[in-house]
Design an enzyme around this catalytic site. Structure first.
Site, short mmCIF file in Angstrom:
data_model
loop_
_atom_site.label_atom_id
_atom_site.label_comp_id
_atom_site.label_asym_id
_atom_site.label_seq_id
_atom_site.Cartn_x
_atom_site.Cartn_y
_atom_site.Cartn_z
N ASP A 173 -11.28 -1.16 5.44
CA ASP A 173 -10.41 -2.51 5.22
C ASP A 173 -10.96 -3.78 5.35
OD1 ASP A 173 -8.41 -0.42 4.96
OD2 ASP A 173 -7.51 -0.78 6.67
N VAL A 185 -5.41 -0.12 2.95
CA VAL A 185 -5.51 -1.46 2.51
C VAL A 185 -6.49 -1.77 2.08
CG1 VAL A 185 -6.08 -3.51 3.74
CG2 VAL A 185 -4.31 -2.14 4.89
N GLU A 208 0.77 -1.24 -0.17
CA GLU A 208 -0.04 -0.10 0.16
C GLU A 208 0.87 0.94 -0.02
OE1 GLU A 208 -1.53 1.63 3.61
OE2 GLU A 208 -1.16 -0.01 4.93
N LYS A 245 -5.64 10.54 0.73
CA LYS A 245 -5.65 8.90 1.18
C LYS A 245 -6.97 8.28 0.72
CE LYS A 245 -7.03 6.66 5.61
NZ LYS A 245 -7.09 6.99 7.21
N LYS A 293 -3.57 -1.91 15.51
CA LYS A 293 -3.03 -0.88 16.79
C LYS A 293 -4.16 -1.09 17.65
CE LYS A 293 0.01 2.16 14.52
NZ LYS A 293 -0.05 2.94 13.10
N ASP A 328 -17.15 3.94 13.98
CA ASP A 328 -16.31 4.07 12.77
C ASP A 328 -15.59 2.87 12.71
OD1 ASP A 328 -13.67 4.45 11.58
OD2 ASP A 328 -13.36 6.45 12.62
N SER A 367 -13.35 0.53 9.72
CA SER A 367 -12.65 0.85 8.60
C SER A 367 -13.06 -0.04 7.55
CB SER A 367 -11.07 0.32 9.02
OG SER A 367 -10.35 0.50 7.71
N1 PSU Z 1 -2.45 1.29 10.29
C1 PSU Z 1 -1.26 1.34 10.65
N2 PSU Z 1 -0.45 2.40 9.56
C2 PSU Z 1 -1.27 2.78 8.72
C3 PSU Z 1 -2.82 2.46 8.35
C4 PSU Z 1 -3.33 1.60 9.16
O1 PSU Z 1 -0.64 0.96 11.65
O2 PSU Z 1 -0.71 3.69 7.88
C5 PSU Z 1 -3.53 2.81 7.38
C6 PSU Z 1 -3.69 1.69 6.44
O3 PSU Z 1 -3.51 2.35 4.94
C7 PSU Z 1 -4.87 1.37 6.39
C8 PSU Z 1 -5.60 2.61 6.77
O4 PSU Z 1 -5.63 0.59 5.48
O5 PSU Z 1 -4.64 3.38 7.80
C9 PSU Z 1 -6.97 2.61 7.60
O6 PSU Z 1 -7.43 3.91 7.66
P1 PSU Z 1 -9.26 3.95 7.96
O7 PSU Z 1 -9.28 3.55 9.38
O8 PSU Z 1 -9.40 5.35 7.71
O9 PSU Z 1 -9.98 3.00 7.00
MN MN Z 2 -11.90 5.21 9.69
#
Ligand code: PSU
Ligand code: MN
Length: 305
Positions: free
Chosen positions: A145, A106, A25, A86, A162, A141, A143
């Site tokens: 992903d 992701v 990614e 993003k 995390k 919220d 993701s």
């Molecule tokens: N977790 C990490 N580092 C990152 C991300 C997640 O430790 O850079 C990034 C990845 O690209 C993941 C995205 O797909 O954050 C998820 O963001 P969101 O929660 O907005 O879907």
């Molecule tokens: Mn999010």
């Protein structure tokens, strides 16, 4: 294959010859890590894939195309704001049509990898279900992903998610979405900075050939989608669970006190943790991302063998 896809020559050649390819990614470079470590880690991830005999294919939206395989210059373009917005999976169509550049998360990378016929993807950590902040209005919220992984037959090699996230609920969501959570050399679901989350993976594998067999068998079933392969953070840099929890707690209450919320919350927490740990969280992040790229390379080679 989608006419929007633009494969780097070496990626196209590898795919045509059934040579191992690993998707990476670009959001980790553009948004996930601070400069100058971001480009160093992006390069080191590509090198780690090559060292295992596979071809790296970092994805992004650039110049109105879905790019598969990025150079250092491409990564630098994405890292230079505002080029690298993003992009999740749902943003790709609009970014293409409007000619907007974007760094892929992701969810977007899984979608592009599937379109290109790439089965293995290495990254640091996945997104998940956020914790609700004490005192803040309740909101959900989740993701993209998670849903994206359920829809495409791609194995995502990561160190879990995390612990800023609600990890038990994230694992429940993956179960509901039919995404197997498999440990490579671990019984626990890794919590990114620490190998110790107190939560279990569905199955543990110690032999990469057997893991590859499980993936082939999963994908032989109609409608099967992605798989989350968990690789704990490298022992030399990994932190203890208590230590990480204390850092998260301190950062979250500092954010609360400063009135930080919404999209600014995660970056605030991460930089607070980085400073409070004298850079240790950044070192773990870099080390695990490179290690996961290497394991993804080995797995891709095993799957082609
Ligand atoms: N977790 C990490 N580092 C990152 C991300 C997640 O430790 O850079 C990034 C990845 O690209 C993941 C995205 O797909 O954050 C998820 O963001 P969101 O929660 O907005 O879907
Ligand atoms: Mn999010």
């Amino acid at each position: 294959m989608s006419e929007n896809l633009l494969l780097a020559d070496e990626v196209a050649h590898a795919l045509a010859n059934e040579h191992a390819v690993v998707a990476l990614e670009s959001s980790i470079v553009a948004q996930g890590l601070p400069a100058p470590e971001n480009l160093e880690v992006g390069q080191a991830m590509q090198t780690a894939v090559r060292q295992q005999g596979a071809i790296p294919a970092m994805t992004a939206v650039l110049d109105g195309r879905l790019r598969v395989g990025l150079s250092l210059d491409d990564m630098a373009r994405l890292a230079a704001s505002p080029e690298g917005r993003k992009c999740g999976a749902r943003d790709l169509g609009s970014a293409l049509a409007l000619g907007l550049p974007g760094a892929t998360t992701v969810s977007a990378t899984v979608a592009i990898a599937a379109a290109a016929g790439i089965r293995v993807f290495g990254t640091g950590g996945i997104g998940g279900v956020h914790r609700t902040t004490p005192g803040a209005p309740a909101k959900t919220d989740i993701s993209a992903d998670l849903l994206a992984m359920s829809r495409a037959p791609v194995a995502v090699v990561s160190s879990g998610a995390k612990s800023l996230l609600d990890l038990p609920t994230t694992l429940e969501a993956l179960e509901a979405l039919c995404v197997p959570v498999l440990g490579y050399g671990c019984d626990q679901f890794p919590a990114f900075y620490t190998a110790d989350s107190g939560l279990e993976v569905s199955y543990r594998f110690d032999d990469l050939a057997v893991l590859a067999e499980a993936l082939r068998a999963h994908w032989s079933l109609p409608g099967s989608g992605g798989v989350l392969v968990c690789n704990p953070p490298p022992r030399e840099t990994a932190m203890g669970r208590e230590e990480v929890e204390a850092l998260v707690r301190d950062a979250a209450s500092a954010a609360n006190a400063a009135g930080i919320s919404g999209g600014a919350l995660t970056p605030f927490i991460l930089s607070h943790m980085r400073d409070a740990s004298s850079g240790q969280t950044l070192r773990v992040n870099a080390a695990l991302a490179v290690a996961n790229a290497g394991l993804a390379g080995r797995l891709a080679v095993e799957l082609e063998g």
